[in-house]
Scaffold this motif. Structure first.
Motif, PDB file in Angstrom:
ATOM      1  N   SER A  98     -27.540  -5.835   6.794  1.00 12.32           N
ATOM      2  CA  SER A  98     -29.126  -5.568   6.832  1.00 12.32           C
ATOM      3  C   SER A  98     -29.645  -5.244   8.441  1.00 12.32           C
ATOM      4  O   SER A  98     -30.723  -4.849   8.456  1.00 12.32           O
ATOM      5  CB  SER A  98     -29.749  -6.556   6.363  1.00 12.32           C
ATOM      6  N   HIS A  99     -28.834  -5.512   9.428  1.00  8.89           N
ATOM      7  CA  HIS A  99     -29.359  -5.089  10.687  1.00  8.89           C
ATOM      8  C   HIS A  99     -28.739  -3.682  11.259  1.00  8.89           C
ATOM      9  O   HIS A  99     -29.452  -3.082  11.457  1.00  8.89           O
ATOM     10  CB  HIS A  99     -28.952  -6.198  11.859  1.00  8.89           C
ATOM     11  N   ALA A 100     -27.623  -3.614  11.293  1.00 14.20           N
ATOM     12  CA  ALA A 100     -26.902  -2.273  11.820  1.00 14.20           C
ATOM     13  C   ALA A 100     -26.286  -1.357  10.871  1.00 14.20           C
ATOM     14  O   ALA A 100     -25.939  -0.136  11.040  1.00 14.20           O
ATOM     15  CB  ALA A 100     -25.721  -2.738  12.718  1.00 14.20           C
ATOM     16  N   LEU A 104     -19.596  -4.332   5.902  1.00 15.17           N
ATOM     17  CA  LEU A 104     -18.998  -5.675   6.109  1.00 15.17           C
ATOM     18  C   LEU A 104     -17.406  -5.713   5.904  1.00 15.17           C
ATOM     19  O   LEU A 104     -16.990  -6.748   6.161  1.00 15.17           O
ATOM     20  CB  LEU A 104     -20.037  -6.620   5.416  1.00 15.17           C
ATOM     21  N   GLU A 105     -16.821  -4.811   5.339  1.00 14.46           N
ATOM     22  CA  GLU A 105     -15.508  -4.858   4.622  1.00 14.46           C
ATOM     23  C   GLU A 105     -14.742  -5.426   5.699  1.00 14.46           C
ATOM     24  O   GLU A 105     -13.532  -6.067   5.172  1.00 14.46           O
ATOM     25  CB  GLU A 105     -15.084  -3.405   4.308  1.00 14.46           C
ATOM     26  N   THR A 106     -14.690  -5.070   6.855  1.00 14.47           N
ATOM     27  CA  THR A 106     -13.585  -5.737   7.828  1.00 14.47           C
ATOM     28  C   THR A 106     -14.066  -6.943   8.538  1.00 14.47           C
ATOM     29  O   THR A 106     -13.490  -7.468   9.615  1.00 14.47           O
ATOM     30  CB  THR A 106     -13.120  -4.674   8.938  1.00 14.47           C
ATOM     31  N   GLY A 107     -15.423  -7.614   8.260  1.00 16.83           N
ATOM     32  CA  GLY A 107     -15.863  -8.583   8.539  1.00 16.83           C
ATOM     33  C   GLY A 107     -14.965  -9.900   8.411  1.00 16.83           C
ATOM     34  O   GLY A 107     -14.282 -10.134   7.367  1.00 16.83           O
ATOM     35  N   ARG A 108     -15.031 -10.886   9.560  1.00 12.97           N
ATOM     36  CA  ARG A 108     -14.294 -12.210   9.195  1.00 12.97           C
ATOM     37  C   ARG A 108     -14.909 -13.174   8.131  1.00 12.97           C
ATOM     38  O   ARG A 108     -16.191 -13.225   8.361  1.00 12.97           O
ATOM     39  CB  ARG A 108     -14.210 -12.884  10.380  1.00 12.97           C
ATOM     40  N   ILE A 109     -14.095 -13.554   7.369  1.00 13.05           N
ATOM     41  CA  ILE A 109     -14.550 -14.566   6.182  1.00 13.05           C
ATOM     42  C   ILE A 109     -14.271 -15.833   6.326  1.00 13.05           C
ATOM     43  O   ILE A 109     -13.002 -16.010   6.766  1.00 13.05           O
ATOM     44  CB  ILE A 109     -14.158 -14.007   4.673  1.00 13.05           C
ATOM     45  N   ARG A 110     -15.141 -16.839   6.452  1.00 13.35           N
ATOM     46  CA  ARG A 110     -14.849 -18.341   6.673  1.00 13.35           C
ATOM     47  C   ARG A 110     -16.073 -19.104   6.288  1.00 13.35           C
ATOM     48  O   ARG A 110     -17.172 -18.609   6.165  1.00 13.35           O
ATOM     49  CB  ARG A 110     -15.079 -18.621   8.219  1.00 13.35           C
ATOM     50  N   ALA A 111     -15.683 -20.466   5.739  1.00 13.17           N
ATOM     51  CA  ALA A 111     -16.373 -21.301   5.072  1.00 13.17           C
ATOM     52  C   ALA A 111     -17.746 -20.815   4.546  1.00 13.17           C
ATOM     53  O   ALA A 111     -18.793 -21.449   4.812  1.00 13.17           O
ATOM     54  CB  ALA A 111     -16.907 -22.327   6.453  1.00 13.17           C
ATOM     55  N   GLY A 112     -17.499 -19.892   3.517  1.00 14.06           N
ATOM     56  CA  GLY A 112     -18.731 -19.419   2.892  1.00 14.06           C
ATOM     57  C   GLY A 112     -19.686 -18.185   3.554  1.00 14.06           C
ATOM     58  O   GLY A 112     -20.640 -18.215   3.330  1.00 14.06           O
ATOM     59  N   TRP A 113     -18.978 -17.744   4.579  1.00 17.63           N
ATOM     60  CA  TRP A 113     -19.982 -16.767   5.232  1.00 17.63           C
ATOM     61  C   TRP A 113     -18.920 -15.568   5.850  1.00 17.63           C
ATOM     62  O   TRP A 113     -17.878 -15.633   5.684  1.00 17.63           O
ATOM     63  CB  TRP A 113     -20.579 -17.197   6.533  1.00 17.63           C
ATOM     64  N   ILE A 114     -19.536 -14.571   6.087  1.00 20.46           N
ATOM     65  CA  ILE A 114     -18.942 -13.252   6.577  1.00 20.46           C
ATOM     66  C   ILE A 114     -19.627 -12.817   7.730  1.00 20.46           C
ATOM     67  O   ILE A 114     -20.843 -12.601   7.821  1.00 20.46           O
ATOM     68  CB  ILE A 114     -18.700 -12.062   5.276  1.00 20.46           C
ATOM     69  N   ALA A 171     -20.043  -5.321  13.628  1.00 17.79           N
ATOM     70  CA  ALA A 171     -20.673  -4.595  14.537  1.00 17.79           C
ATOM     71  C   ALA A 171     -21.225  -5.630  15.592  1.00 17.79           C
ATOM     72  O   ALA A 171     -21.296  -5.436  16.761  1.00 17.79           O
ATOM     73  CB  ALA A 171     -21.582  -3.707  14.015  1.00 17.79           C
ATOM     74  N   HIS A 172     -22.024  -6.452  15.213  1.00 20.83           N
ATOM     75  CA  HIS A 172     -22.766  -7.344  16.154  1.00 20.83           C
ATOM     76  C   HIS A 172     -22.684  -8.889  15.861  1.00 20.83           C
ATOM     77  O   HIS A 172     -23.663  -9.503  16.530  1.00 20.83           O
ATOM     78  CB  HIS A 172     -24.376  -6.993  15.982  1.00 20.83           C
ATOM     79  N   GLY A 173     -21.907  -9.278  14.797  1.00 21.50           N
ATOM     80  CA  GLY A 173     -21.442 -10.535  14.698  1.00 21.50           C
ATOM     81  C   GLY A 173     -22.426 -11.549  13.971  1.00 21.50           C
ATOM     82  O   GLY A 173     -22.264 -12.538  13.925  1.00 21.50           O
ATOM     83  N   THR A 174     -23.447 -10.898  13.340  1.00 19.13           N
ATOM     84  CA  THR A 174     -24.355 -11.684  12.309  1.00 19.13           C
ATOM     85  C   THR A 174     -23.465 -12.329  11.376  1.00 19.13           C
ATOM     86  O   THR A 174     -22.759 -11.434  10.662  1.00 19.13           O
ATOM     87  CB  THR A 174     -25.513 -10.817  11.822  1.00 19.13           C
ATOM     88  N   ARG A 175     -23.656 -13.418  10.903  1.00 17.50           N
ATOM     89  CA  ARG A 175     -22.976 -14.130   9.860  1.00 17.50           C
ATOM     90  C   ARG A 175     -23.908 -14.403   8.647  1.00 17.50           C
ATOM     91  O   ARG A 175     -25.275 -14.512   8.825  1.00 17.50           O
ATOM     92  CB  ARG A 175     -22.525 -15.582  10.332  1.00 17.50           C
ATOM     93  N   PHE A 176     -23.371 -13.927   7.357  1.00 14.89           N
ATOM     94  CA  PHE A 176     -24.418 -13.787   6.330  1.00 14.89           C
ATOM     95  C   PHE A 176     -23.651 -14.948   5.330  1.00 14.89           C
ATOM     96  O   PHE A 176     -22.524 -14.808   5.205  1.00 14.89           O
ATOM     97  CB  PHE A 176     -24.189 -12.354   5.691  1.00 14.89           C
ATOM     98  N   ASP A 177     -24.514 -15.709   4.835  1.00  8.45           N
ATOM     99  CA  ASP A 177     -24.157 -16.873   3.753  1.00  8.45           C
ATOM    100  C   ASP A 177     -23.597 -15.889   2.494  1.00  8.45           C
ATOM    101  O   ASP A 177     -24.419 -15.060   1.940  1.00  8.45           O
ATOM    102  CB  ASP A 177     -25.360 -17.566   3.587  1.00  8.45           C
ATOM    103  N   ASN A 199     -27.550 -15.918  11.724  1.00 16.50           N
ATOM    104  CA  ASN A 199     -27.778 -16.043  13.245  1.00 16.50           C
ATOM    105  C   ASN A 199     -28.148 -14.630  13.541  1.00 16.50           C
ATOM    106  O   ASN A 199     -28.079 -14.066  12.626  1.00 16.50           O
ATOM    107  CB  ASN A 199     -26.455 -16.587  14.048  1.00 16.50           C
ATOM    108  N   PRO A 200     -28.900 -14.460  14.744  1.00 16.48           N
ATOM    109  CA  PRO A 200     -29.349 -13.122  15.123  1.00 16.48           C
ATOM    110  C   PRO A 200     -28.191 -12.240  15.257  1.00 16.48           C
ATOM    111  O   PRO A 200     -26.793 -12.617  15.510  1.00 16.48           O
ATOM    112  CB  PRO A 200     -29.931 -13.317  16.343  1.00 16.48           C
TER     113      PRO A 200
END
Length: 108
Positions: free
Chosen positions: A47-49, A53-63, A67-73, A81-82
């Motif tokens: 929603s920012h950039a 999100l397809e290549t984003g890291r997935i952990r503990a219920g977030w991705i 691009a900028h590291g925001t984690r989404f629930d 986080n920003p």
């Protein structure tokens, strides 16, 4: 969930923990994610950039946005986080006979 509004996006056995798989449904990019054995479906766009999100890291219920590291629930779509401040869309998921079904009733 109405059967007409559910689409099968794959088999549960084909999506390992920490993996995701992208789809396009009615021109809406959707990402199905496995986090700790729980399956989620979210909009495949930060929603920012507005990056996928397809290549984003997935952990503990977030991705994390690659691009900028925001984690989404993954359950709520809320940014954890920003820099993002707007949530991403989420879609209900059901597992039926080992099949992953996503409710796309909210997509026109």
């Amino acid at each position: 969930m109405n059967n007409q509004d559910r689409i099968e996006v794959g088999k549960l056995a084909e999506l390992a923990d920490g993996e995701s798989k992208g789809f396009c449904v009615r021109r809406q990019p959707i990402l199905v994610c496995n986090s700790g054995g729980k399956i989620y479906a979210v909009a495949n766009e930060c929603s920012h950039a507005f990056q996928t999100l397809e290549t984003g890291r997935i952990r503990a219920g977030w991705i994390a946005c690659p691009a900028h590291g925001t984690r989404f629930d993954l359950a709520t779509g809320e940014p954890l986080n920003p820099p993002a401040v707007e949530k991403i869309e989420t879609f209900p998921v059901e597992i039926e006979d080992g099949r992953i079904l996503v409710d796309v009733s909210g997509i026109a």
